[in-house]
Design a protein around this motif. Sequence first.
Motif, PDB file in Angstrom:
ATOM      1  N   GLN A  41      42.239  58.448 -49.689  1.00  0.00           N
ATOM      2  CA  GLN A  41      42.975  58.221 -48.443  1.00  0.00           C
ATOM      3  C   GLN A  41      43.589  59.519 -47.939  1.00  0.00           C
ATOM      4  O   GLN A  41      43.594  59.794 -46.731  1.00  0.00           O
ATOM      5  CB  GLN A  41      44.071  57.179 -48.670  1.00  0.00           C
ATOM      6  N   ALA A  42      44.101  60.330 -48.861  1.00  0.00           N
ATOM      7  CA  ALA A  42      44.693  61.611 -48.474  1.00  0.00           C
ATOM      8  C   ALA A  42      43.633  62.539 -47.870  1.00  0.00           C
ATOM      9  O   ALA A  42      43.901  63.262 -46.906  1.00  0.00           O
ATOM     10  CB  ALA A  42      45.352  62.276 -49.681  1.00  0.00           C
ATOM     11  N   ALA A  43      42.437  62.515 -48.436  1.00  0.00           N
ATOM     12  CA  ALA A  43      41.359  63.347 -47.907  1.00  0.00           C
ATOM     13  C   ALA A  43      40.999  62.941 -46.486  1.00  0.00           C
ATOM     14  O   ALA A  43      40.726  63.801 -45.627  1.00  0.00           O
ATOM     15  CB  ALA A  43      40.136  63.262 -48.813  1.00  0.00           C
ATOM     16  N   GLU A  44      40.991  61.622 -46.223  1.00  0.00           N
ATOM     17  CA  GLU A  44      40.713  61.158 -44.866  1.00  0.00           C
ATOM     18  C   GLU A  44      41.812  61.597 -43.906  1.00  0.00           C
ATOM     19  O   GLU A  44      41.533  62.021 -42.773  1.00  0.00           O
ATOM     20  CB  GLU A  44      40.566  59.639 -44.858  1.00  0.00           C
ATOM     21  N   ASN A  45      43.063  61.509 -44.350  1.00  0.00           N
ATOM     22  CA  ASN A  45      44.168  61.969 -43.501  1.00  0.00           C
ATOM     23  C   ASN A  45      44.088  63.467 -43.254  1.00  0.00           C
ATOM     24  O   ASN A  45      44.343  63.941 -42.139  1.00  0.00           O
ATOM     25  CB  ASN A  45      45.510  61.616 -44.152  1.00  0.00           C
ATOM     26  N   ALA A  46      43.734  64.233 -44.286  1.00  0.00           N
ATOM     27  CA  ALA A  46      43.643  65.688 -44.134  1.00  0.00           C
ATOM     28  C   ALA A  46      42.533  66.074 -43.164  1.00  0.00           C
ATOM     29  O   ALA A  46      42.676  67.024 -42.382  1.00  0.00           O
ATOM     30  CB  ALA A  46      43.406  66.338 -45.493  1.00  0.00           C
ATOM     31  N   SER A  47      41.417  65.324 -43.214  1.00  0.00           N
ATOM     32  CA  SER A  47      40.323  65.625 -42.281  1.00  0.00           C
ATOM     33  C   SER A  47      40.709  65.332 -40.845  1.00  0.00           C
ATOM     34  O   SER A  47      40.119  65.885 -39.912  1.00  0.00           O
ATOM     35  CB  SER A  47      39.080  64.813 -42.662  1.00  0.00           C
ATOM     36  N   ASN A  48      41.714  64.466 -40.641  1.00  0.00           N
ATOM     37  CA  ASN A  48      42.216  64.162 -39.296  1.00  0.00           C
ATOM     38  C   ASN A  48      43.473  64.947 -38.963  1.00  0.00           C
ATOM     39  O   ASN A  48      44.187  64.601 -38.014  1.00  0.00           O
ATOM     40  CB  ASN A  48      42.508  62.656 -39.179  1.00  0.00           C
ATOM     41  N   ALA A  49      43.713  66.011 -39.764  1.00  0.00           N
ATOM     42  CA  ALA A  49      44.868  66.903 -39.550  1.00  0.00           C
ATOM     43  C   ALA A  49      46.204  66.195 -39.737  1.00  0.00           C
ATOM     44  O   ALA A  49      47.230  66.665 -39.229  1.00  0.00           O
ATOM     45  CB  ALA A  49      44.798  67.545 -38.152  1.00  0.00           C
ATOM     46  N   GLN A  50      46.231  65.102 -40.473  1.00  0.00           N
ATOM     47  CA  GLN A  50      47.476  64.398 -40.786  1.00  0.00           C
ATOM     48  C   GLN A  50      47.951  64.853 -42.172  1.00  0.00           C
ATOM     49  O   GLN A  50      47.928  64.110 -43.152  1.00  0.00           O
ATOM     50  CB  GLN A  50      47.255  62.887 -40.740  1.00  0.00           C
ATOM     51  N   LEU A  51      48.379  66.100 -42.241  1.00  0.00           N
ATOM     52  CA  LEU A  51      48.656  66.716 -43.534  1.00  0.00           C
ATOM     53  C   LEU A  51      49.895  66.140 -44.204  1.00  0.00           C
ATOM     54  O   LEU A  51      49.938  66.017 -45.432  1.00  0.00           O
ATOM     55  CB  LEU A  51      48.800  68.230 -43.357  1.00  0.00           C
ATOM     56  N   GLU A  52      50.907  65.805 -43.428  1.00  0.00           N
ATOM     57  CA  GLU A  52      52.123  65.260 -44.035  1.00  0.00           C
ATOM     58  C   GLU A  52      51.864  63.887 -44.647  1.00  0.00           C
ATOM     59  O   GLU A  52      52.366  63.583 -45.736  1.00  0.00           O
ATOM     60  CB  GLU A  52      53.236  65.166 -42.977  1.00  0.00           C
ATOM     61  N   ALA A  53      51.066  63.063 -43.971  1.00  0.00           N
ATOM     62  CA  ALA A  53      50.703  61.757 -44.535  1.00  0.00           C
ATOM     63  C   ALA A  53      49.886  61.940 -45.810  1.00  0.00           C
ATOM     64  O   ALA A  53      50.064  61.212 -46.794  1.00  0.00           O
ATOM     65  CB  ALA A  53      49.930  60.939 -43.504  1.00  0.00           C
ATOM     66  N   ILE A  81      46.537  70.949 -50.120  1.00  0.00           N
ATOM     67  CA  ILE A  81      47.286  70.578 -48.914  1.00  0.00           C
ATOM     68  C   ILE A  81      48.496  71.488 -48.738  1.00  0.00           C
ATOM     69  O   ILE A  81      48.801  71.937 -47.613  1.00  0.00           O
ATOM     70  CB  ILE A  81      47.716  69.100 -48.980  1.00  0.00           C
ATOM     71  N   LEU A  82      49.199  71.778 -49.823  1.00  0.00           N
ATOM     72  CA  LEU A  82      50.355  72.682 -49.726  1.00  0.00           C
ATOM     73  C   LEU A  82      49.924  74.064 -49.243  1.00  0.00           C
ATOM     74  O   LEU A  82      50.619  74.708 -48.442  1.00  0.00           O
ATOM     75  CB  LEU A  82      51.038  72.789 -51.093  1.00  0.00           C
ATOM     76  N   PHE A  83      48.781  74.525 -49.711  1.00  0.00           N
ATOM     77  CA  PHE A  83      48.280  75.829 -49.280  1.00  0.00           C
ATOM     78  C   PHE A  83      47.932  75.812 -47.796  1.00  0.00           C
ATOM     79  O   PHE A  83      48.189  76.781 -47.070  1.00  0.00           O
ATOM     80  CB  PHE A  83      47.060  76.205 -50.117  1.00  0.00           C
ATOM     81  N   ARG A  84      47.370  74.703 -47.319  1.00  0.00           N
ATOM     82  CA  ARG A  84      47.063  74.581 -45.890  1.00  0.00           C
ATOM     83  C   ARG A  84      48.333  74.538 -45.048  1.00  0.00           C
ATOM     84  O   ARG A  84      48.327  74.933 -43.874  1.00  0.00           O
ATOM     85  CB  ARG A  84      46.230  73.327 -45.634  1.00  0.00           C
ATOM     86  N   LEU A  85      49.428  74.066 -45.622  1.00  0.00           N
ATOM     87  CA  LEU A  85      50.714  74.021 -44.914  1.00  0.00           C
ATOM     88  C   LEU A  85      51.499  75.318 -45.060  1.00  0.00           C
ATOM     89  O   LEU A  85      52.692  75.364 -44.731  1.00  0.00           O
ATOM     90  CB  LEU A  85      51.551  72.854 -45.455  1.00  0.00           C
TER      91      LEU A  85
END
Length: 390
Positions: A187-199, A224-228
Amino acid sequence: MEFDLSWLLLGLPLAFILGWLASRLDLRQIRAENRQAPKAYFKGLNFLLNEQQDKAIDAFIEAVQNDPDTTELHFALGNLFRRRGEYNRAVRVHEHLLSRADLSPSDRERAQHGIAQDFLKAGLLDRAEEALRRLEATPYETESRLALLAIYERSRDWPQAADIARRMQAAGQGDFSARLAHYLCEQAAENASNAQLEAALDLLHEAVATAPQSIRPRIALAQILFRLDRAEDAYQTLLHLAAETPQGLPLAAPLLLEVAAASQHQEDTVALLRQHYQQTPSLDLLDALVTLGAKPAAAAEDGNIPDERSWYVQHLTREPSLVAATKWLAGEKLSQEQYHPAVQKALDHASKPLLRYRCAACGFEARTHFWHCPGCQSWDSYPARRVEEL
Protein backbone atom coordinates in the motif's frame (compact mmCIF):
# COMPACT_ATOMS: atom_id res chain seq x y z
CA MET A 1 -81.05 -59.74 4.02
CA GLU A 2 -78.97 -62.19 5.97
CA PHE A 3 -75.15 -62.00 5.87
CA ASP A 4 -73.53 -65.26 4.77
CA LEU A 5 -70.67 -66.05 7.17
CA SER A 6 -69.18 -68.49 4.73
CA TRP A 7 -68.07 -65.63 2.47
CA LEU A 8 -66.29 -64.03 5.41
CA LEU A 9 -64.54 -67.25 6.19
CA LEU A 10 -63.40 -67.53 2.58
CA GLY A 11 -62.42 -63.84 2.30
CA LEU A 12 -60.13 -63.69 5.32
CA PRO A 13 -57.60 -66.23 4.04
CA LEU A 14 -57.71 -64.62 0.61
CA ALA A 15 -56.99 -61.14 2.05
CA PHE A 16 -54.16 -62.55 4.13
CA ILE A 17 -52.59 -64.20 1.08
CA LEU A 18 -52.87 -61.02 -1.02
CA GLY A 19 -51.33 -58.93 1.79
CA TRP A 20 -48.49 -61.38 2.19
CA LEU A 21 -47.77 -61.33 -1.57
CA ALA A 22 -47.79 -57.53 -1.64
CA SER A 23 -45.36 -57.31 1.28
CA ARG A 24 -43.06 -59.83 -0.35
CA LEU A 25 -43.04 -57.84 -3.57
CA ASP A 26 -42.21 -54.59 -1.70
CA LEU A 27 -39.44 -56.27 0.26
CA ARG A 28 -37.94 -57.73 -2.90
CA GLN A 29 -38.00 -54.33 -4.57
CA ILE A 30 -36.38 -52.63 -1.58
CA ARG A 31 -33.73 -55.32 -1.34
CA ALA A 32 -33.03 -55.08 -5.06
CA GLU A 33 -32.64 -51.29 -4.83
CA ASN A 34 -30.41 -51.60 -1.78
CA ARG A 35 -28.24 -54.14 -3.55
CA GLN A 36 -28.12 -52.04 -6.71
CA ALA A 37 -26.98 -48.79 -5.01
CA PRO A 38 -24.00 -50.29 -3.12
CA LYS A 39 -23.01 -52.24 -6.20
CA ALA A 40 -22.89 -49.07 -8.30
CA TYR A 41 -21.08 -47.25 -5.51
CA PHE A 42 -18.36 -49.89 -5.13
CA LYS A 43 -18.03 -50.18 -8.88
CA GLY A 44 -17.41 -46.44 -9.07
CA LEU A 45 -14.91 -46.67 -6.22
CA ASN A 46 -13.06 -49.42 -8.03
CA PHE A 47 -12.88 -47.34 -11.21
CA LEU A 48 -11.65 -44.38 -9.18
CA LEU A 49 -8.85 -46.39 -7.59
CA ASN A 50 -7.82 -47.57 -11.04
CA GLU A 51 -7.76 -43.93 -12.22
CA GLN A 52 -10.61 -44.54 -14.65
CA GLN A 53 -12.46 -41.34 -13.83
CA ASP A 54 -14.87 -41.44 -16.77
CA LYS A 55 -16.23 -44.85 -15.77
CA ALA A 56 -16.21 -43.82 -12.10
CA ILE A 57 -18.40 -40.81 -12.87
CA ASP A 58 -20.87 -42.97 -14.81
CA ALA A 59 -21.06 -45.42 -11.90
CA PHE A 60 -21.61 -42.67 -9.34
CA ILE A 61 -24.29 -41.06 -11.48
CA GLU A 62 -26.05 -44.43 -11.60
CA ALA A 63 -25.76 -44.73 -7.82
CA VAL A 64 -27.17 -41.22 -7.30
CA GLN A 65 -30.10 -41.97 -9.58
CA ASN A 66 -30.88 -45.12 -7.61
CA ASP A 67 -30.60 -43.31 -4.28
CA PRO A 68 -30.90 -39.54 -4.77
CA ASP A 69 -30.97 -38.90 -1.01
CA THR A 70 -27.41 -40.15 -0.46
CA THR A 71 -25.38 -37.00 0.17
CA GLU A 72 -22.02 -38.76 0.22
CA LEU A 73 -22.48 -39.85 -3.38
CA HIS A 74 -23.25 -36.27 -4.35
CA PHE A 75 -20.09 -35.05 -2.67
CA ALA A 76 -18.03 -37.75 -4.36
CA LEU A 77 -19.53 -36.86 -7.72
CA GLY A 78 -18.90 -33.14 -7.23
CA ASN A 79 -15.26 -33.74 -6.30
CA LEU A 80 -14.77 -35.92 -9.35
CA PHE A 81 -16.23 -33.29 -11.65
CA ARG A 82 -13.95 -30.65 -10.12
CA ARG A 83 -10.85 -32.83 -10.50
CA ARG A 84 -11.69 -33.36 -14.15
CA GLY A 85 -12.12 -29.64 -14.75
CA GLU A 86 -15.88 -29.91 -15.31
CA TYR A 87 -16.56 -27.02 -12.96
CA ASN A 88 -20.09 -26.25 -14.18
CA ARG A 89 -21.23 -29.78 -13.42
CA ALA A 90 -19.51 -29.68 -10.02
CA VAL A 91 -21.29 -26.43 -9.21
CA ARG A 92 -24.66 -27.92 -10.18
CA VAL A 93 -24.10 -30.91 -7.89
CA HIS A 94 -23.24 -28.70 -4.90
CA GLU A 95 -26.07 -26.25 -5.68
CA HIS A 96 -28.49 -29.20 -5.73
CA LEU A 97 -27.27 -30.20 -2.27
CA LEU A 98 -27.66 -26.65 -0.94
CA SER A 99 -31.22 -26.50 -2.27
CA ARG A 100 -32.28 -29.50 -0.20
CA ALA A 101 -34.28 -28.54 2.87
CA ASP A 102 -33.45 -31.79 4.67
CA LEU A 103 -29.67 -31.29 4.51
CA SER A 104 -27.95 -31.29 7.90
CA PRO A 105 -26.03 -28.15 8.98
CA SER A 106 -22.66 -29.93 8.71
CA ASP A 107 -23.43 -31.19 5.20
CA ARG A 108 -24.67 -27.73 4.21
CA GLU A 109 -21.37 -26.21 5.34
CA ARG A 110 -19.52 -28.94 3.47
CA ALA A 111 -21.51 -28.24 0.31
CA GLN A 112 -20.83 -24.51 0.66
CA HIS A 113 -17.14 -25.26 0.95
CA GLY A 114 -17.35 -27.49 -2.11
CA ILE A 115 -18.98 -24.81 -4.26
CA ALA A 116 -16.37 -22.29 -3.13
CA GLN A 117 -13.65 -24.69 -4.27
CA ASP A 118 -15.45 -25.10 -7.61
CA PHE A 119 -15.46 -21.34 -8.20
CA LEU A 120 -11.82 -21.05 -7.16
CA LYS A 121 -10.71 -23.76 -9.56
CA ALA A 122 -12.78 -22.22 -12.33
CA GLY A 123 -11.12 -18.83 -11.78
CA LEU A 124 -14.41 -17.11 -10.89
CA LEU A 125 -12.84 -15.10 -8.10
CA ASP A 126 -15.79 -12.80 -7.41
CA ARG A 127 -18.17 -15.73 -6.93
CA ALA A 128 -15.54 -17.63 -4.97
CA GLU A 129 -15.10 -14.67 -2.64
CA GLU A 130 -18.84 -14.54 -1.98
CA ALA A 131 -18.98 -18.28 -1.32
CA LEU A 132 -15.93 -18.20 0.97
CA ARG A 133 -17.34 -15.37 3.08
CA ARG A 134 -20.35 -17.56 3.88
CA LEU A 135 -18.00 -20.00 5.62
CA GLU A 136 -17.33 -17.62 8.52
CA ALA A 137 -17.94 -19.23 11.93
CA THR A 138 -17.78 -22.73 10.42
CA PRO A 139 -15.14 -25.48 10.68
CA TYR A 140 -13.89 -24.27 7.29
CA GLU A 141 -13.25 -20.71 8.49
CA THR A 142 -9.44 -20.89 8.58
CA GLU A 143 -9.21 -22.54 5.18
CA SER A 144 -11.66 -20.06 3.67
CA ARG A 145 -9.73 -17.08 5.03
CA LEU A 146 -6.48 -18.42 3.57
CA ALA A 147 -8.24 -18.76 0.22
CA LEU A 148 -9.52 -15.18 0.54
CA LEU A 149 -5.96 -14.03 1.22
CA ALA A 150 -4.83 -15.73 -1.98
CA ILE A 151 -7.64 -14.03 -3.92
CA TYR A 152 -6.82 -10.58 -2.57
CA GLU A 153 -3.11 -11.06 -3.21
CA ARG A 154 -3.83 -12.18 -6.75
CA SER A 155 -6.05 -9.15 -7.36
CA ARG A 156 -3.64 -6.86 -5.45
CA ASP A 157 -6.40 -5.76 -3.09
CA TRP A 158 -4.00 -5.06 -0.24
CA PRO A 159 -6.44 -3.34 2.20
CA GLN A 160 -8.77 -6.36 2.08
CA ALA A 161 -5.81 -8.72 2.46
CA ALA A 162 -4.57 -6.74 5.46
CA ASP A 163 -8.02 -6.93 7.06
CA ILE A 164 -8.14 -10.73 6.69
CA ALA A 165 -4.58 -11.06 8.04
CA ARG A 166 -5.47 -8.99 11.14
CA ARG A 167 -8.57 -11.12 11.79
CA MET A 168 -6.63 -14.37 11.48
CA GLN A 169 -3.91 -13.01 13.77
CA ALA A 170 -6.49 -11.99 16.34
CA ALA A 171 -8.24 -15.38 16.13
CA GLY A 172 -4.97 -17.24 16.73
CA GLN A 173 -5.07 -18.87 13.30
CA GLY A 174 -1.36 -18.31 12.71
CA ASP A 175 1.31 -15.63 12.80
CA PHE A 176 0.57 -13.22 9.96
CA SER A 177 2.64 -10.27 11.18
CA ALA A 178 5.28 -10.60 8.44
CA ARG A 179 2.67 -10.96 5.72
CA LEU A 180 0.69 -8.03 7.12
CA ALA A 181 3.86 -5.93 6.97
CA HIS A 182 4.18 -6.82 3.28
CA TYR A 183 0.60 -5.74 2.65
CA LEU A 184 1.32 -2.40 4.32
CA CYS A 185 4.47 -2.02 2.24
CA GLU A 186 2.51 -2.71 -0.94
CA GLN A 187 0.00 0.00 0.00
CA ALA A 188 2.87 2.36 0.80
CA ALA A 189 4.43 1.67 -2.59
CA GLU A 190 1.16 2.57 -4.31
CA ASN A 191 0.96 5.80 -2.31
CA ALA A 192 4.59 6.63 -3.12
CA SER A 193 3.97 6.11 -6.83
CA ASN A 194 1.15 8.68 -6.55
CA ALA A 195 3.46 11.12 -4.73
CA GLN A 196 1.58 10.60 -1.45
CA LEU A 197 4.79 10.26 0.54
CA GLU A 198 3.43 11.19 3.95
CA ALA A 199 0.68 8.57 3.70
CA ALA A 200 3.29 6.03 2.63
CA LEU A 201 5.43 7.02 5.60
CA ASP A 202 2.61 6.32 8.07
CA LEU A 203 2.00 2.88 6.56
CA LEU A 204 5.70 1.99 6.71
CA HIS A 205 5.99 3.03 10.35
CA GLU A 206 3.04 0.72 11.06
CA ALA A 207 4.75 -2.05 9.09
CA VAL A 208 7.96 -1.69 11.11
CA ALA A 209 5.99 -1.83 14.35
CA THR A 210 4.02 -4.86 13.12
CA ALA A 211 7.06 -6.91 12.10
CA PRO A 212 10.28 -5.48 13.63
CA GLN A 213 12.34 -8.40 12.31
CA SER A 214 11.24 -7.96 8.69
CA ILE A 215 13.74 -6.53 6.23
CA ARG A 216 11.45 -4.90 3.71
CA PRO A 217 9.70 -2.28 5.91
CA ARG A 218 12.96 -0.67 7.05
CA ILE A 219 14.43 -0.54 3.53
CA ALA A 220 11.19 0.95 2.16
CA LEU A 221 11.05 3.42 5.05
CA ALA A 222 14.62 4.56 4.36
CA GLN A 223 13.75 5.05 0.68
CA ILE A 224 10.78 7.28 1.49
CA LEU A 225 12.75 9.28 4.06
CA PHE A 226 15.51 9.80 1.51
CA ARG A 227 12.96 11.03 -1.04
CA LEU A 228 11.71 13.51 1.59
CA ASP A 229 15.28 14.87 1.93
CA ARG A 230 15.59 13.38 5.40
CA ALA A 231 18.92 11.69 4.72
CA GLU A 232 19.95 11.53 8.39
CA ASP A 233 16.71 9.78 9.37
CA ALA A 234 17.14 7.40 6.45
CA TYR A 235 20.69 6.61 7.57
CA GLN A 236 19.56 5.90 11.12
CA THR A 237 16.84 3.61 9.76
CA LEU A 238 19.44 1.62 7.84
CA LEU A 239 21.61 1.42 10.96
CA HIS A 240 18.63 -0.14 12.76
CA LEU A 241 18.29 -2.56 9.86
CA ALA A 242 21.95 -3.57 10.20
CA ALA A 243 21.50 -4.10 13.94
CA GLU A 244 18.11 -5.86 13.91
CA THR A 245 18.28 -7.85 10.67
CA PRO A 246 21.90 -7.89 9.44
CA GLN A 247 21.10 -10.55 6.83
CA GLY A 248 19.20 -7.85 4.92
CA LEU A 249 22.11 -5.40 4.72
CA PRO A 250 23.30 -6.67 1.28
CA LEU A 251 19.91 -5.72 -0.17
CA ALA A 252 20.19 -2.24 1.33
CA ALA A 253 23.83 -1.70 0.27
CA PRO A 254 23.12 0.40 -2.88
CA LEU A 255 20.69 2.62 -0.96
CA LEU A 256 23.12 2.87 1.94
CA LEU A 257 25.79 4.31 -0.36
CA GLU A 258 23.46 7.07 -1.55
CA VAL A 259 22.21 7.88 1.94
CA ALA A 260 25.75 7.90 3.39
CA ALA A 261 26.91 10.35 0.74
CA ALA A 262 23.96 12.67 1.36
CA SER A 263 24.32 12.56 5.16
CA GLN A 264 28.14 12.74 5.22
CA HIS A 265 28.58 9.33 6.86
CA GLN A 266 30.98 7.71 4.38
CA GLU A 267 33.63 6.82 6.98
CA ASP A 268 31.06 5.40 9.38
CA THR A 269 29.55 3.43 6.51
CA VAL A 270 32.93 1.97 5.56
CA ALA A 271 33.41 0.80 9.15
CA LEU A 272 29.93 -0.68 9.23
CA LEU A 273 30.41 -2.51 5.93
CA ARG A 274 33.84 -3.80 7.00
CA GLN A 275 32.40 -5.21 10.19
CA HIS A 276 29.52 -7.00 8.50
CA TYR A 277 31.66 -8.22 5.62
CA GLN A 278 34.15 -9.78 8.05
CA GLN A 279 31.27 -11.55 9.84
CA THR A 280 29.41 -12.64 6.69
CA PRO A 281 31.18 -12.14 3.35
CA SER A 282 28.79 -10.92 0.67
CA LEU A 283 29.26 -9.89 -2.95
CA ASP A 284 26.97 -6.88 -2.49
CA LEU A 285 28.86 -5.67 0.58
CA LEU A 286 32.09 -6.27 -1.34
CA ASP A 287 30.90 -4.09 -4.24
CA ALA A 288 29.85 -1.38 -1.78
CA LEU A 289 33.30 -1.32 -0.17
CA VAL A 290 34.96 -1.09 -3.59
CA THR A 291 32.58 1.72 -4.62
CA LEU A 292 33.42 3.69 -1.46
CA GLY A 293 37.13 3.31 -2.24
CA ALA A 294 37.84 1.53 1.02
CA LYS A 295 41.32 -0.01 1.24
CA PRO A 296 41.58 -3.60 2.47
CA ALA A 297 43.07 -3.92 5.93
CA ALA A 298 45.67 -6.50 4.92
CA ALA A 299 48.86 -5.25 3.28
CA ALA A 300 50.14 -6.79 0.08
CA GLU A 301 53.03 -9.25 0.33
CA ASP A 302 55.23 -7.16 -1.95
CA GLY A 303 54.95 -4.17 0.38
CA ASN A 304 52.79 -2.09 -1.93
CA ILE A 305 49.69 -0.48 -0.53
CA PRO A 306 46.75 -2.40 -1.98
CA ASP A 307 44.07 -0.49 -3.82
CA GLU A 308 40.34 -0.92 -3.31
CA ARG A 309 40.17 -3.55 -6.04
CA SER A 310 42.28 -5.83 -3.90
CA TRP A 311 39.08 -6.59 -2.00
CA TYR A 312 38.22 -8.99 -4.79
CA VAL A 313 41.50 -10.86 -4.37
CA GLN A 314 41.04 -11.06 -0.61
CA HIS A 315 37.52 -12.33 -1.17
CA LEU A 316 38.92 -15.12 -3.34
CA THR A 317 41.22 -16.19 -0.52
CA ARG A 318 38.20 -16.63 1.74
CA GLU A 319 35.91 -18.45 -0.71
CA PRO A 320 35.99 -19.27 -4.43
CA SER A 321 33.97 -16.84 -6.53
CA LEU A 322 33.79 -16.58 -10.27
CA VAL A 323 31.96 -13.27 -9.90
CA ALA A 324 34.74 -11.74 -7.78
CA ALA A 325 37.41 -13.06 -10.14
CA THR A 326 35.57 -11.59 -13.13
CA LYS A 327 35.24 -8.17 -11.51
CA TRP A 328 38.90 -8.13 -10.46
CA LEU A 329 40.08 -9.14 -13.91
CA ALA A 330 38.02 -6.34 -15.53
CA GLY A 331 40.42 -3.77 -14.06
CA GLU A 332 43.64 -5.67 -14.64
CA LYS A 333 45.99 -5.82 -17.61
CA LEU A 334 46.99 -9.15 -19.10
CA SER A 335 50.45 -9.81 -20.55
CA GLN A 336 48.76 -10.44 -23.88
CA GLU A 337 46.30 -7.57 -23.87
CA GLN A 338 44.73 -8.47 -27.22
CA TYR A 339 43.07 -11.51 -25.62
CA HIS A 340 41.63 -9.56 -22.69
CA PRO A 341 38.27 -8.55 -24.30
CA ALA A 342 37.47 -12.11 -25.38
CA VAL A 343 38.40 -13.55 -21.98
CA GLN A 344 36.43 -10.84 -20.17
CA LYS A 345 33.37 -11.42 -22.34
CA ALA A 346 33.46 -15.16 -21.65
CA LEU A 347 33.78 -14.60 -17.90
CA ASP A 348 30.98 -12.02 -17.86
CA HIS A 349 28.73 -14.46 -19.70
CA ALA A 350 29.57 -17.29 -17.29
CA SER A 351 29.18 -15.22 -14.13
CA LYS A 352 25.93 -13.44 -15.04
CA PRO A 353 23.63 -16.33 -13.95
CA LEU A 354 25.49 -16.47 -10.64
CA LEU A 355 24.34 -12.94 -9.82
CA ARG A 356 20.67 -13.89 -9.83
CA TYR A 357 18.43 -14.48 -6.83
CA ARG A 358 16.72 -17.84 -6.37
CA CYS A 359 13.44 -18.64 -4.65
CA ALA A 360 13.99 -21.18 -1.88
CA ALA A 361 10.45 -22.54 -2.32
CA CYS A 362 10.24 -23.20 -6.07
CA GLY A 363 13.72 -22.42 -7.45
CA PHE A 364 12.54 -19.55 -9.68
CA GLU A 365 15.53 -17.33 -10.52
CA ALA A 366 15.46 -13.61 -11.28
CA ARG A 367 17.93 -10.80 -11.78
CA THR A 368 16.14 -8.70 -9.15
CA HIS A 369 15.16 -9.60 -5.61
CA PHE A 370 11.45 -10.29 -5.05
CA TRP A 371 9.59 -10.13 -1.76
CA HIS A 372 6.70 -12.06 -3.35
CA CYS A 373 7.81 -14.85 -5.67
CA PRO A 374 6.18 -14.50 -9.11
CA GLY A 375 6.53 -18.25 -9.59
CA CYS A 376 4.99 -19.85 -6.50
CA GLN A 377 3.51 -16.74 -4.82
CA SER A 378 5.48 -17.33 -1.60
CA TRP A 379 6.46 -14.41 0.62
CA ASP A 380 10.06 -13.88 1.79
CA SER A 381 11.25 -16.95 -0.10
CA TYR A 382 14.18 -15.16 -1.77
CA PRO A 383 17.33 -15.12 0.39
CA ALA A 384 19.25 -11.85 0.40
CA ARG A 385 22.17 -13.58 -1.29
CA ARG A 386 23.16 -14.26 -4.87
CA VAL A 387 22.97 -17.72 -6.42
CA GLU A 388 26.75 -18.11 -6.19
CA GLU A 389 26.62 -17.53 -2.44
CA LEU A 390 23.92 -20.09 -1.68
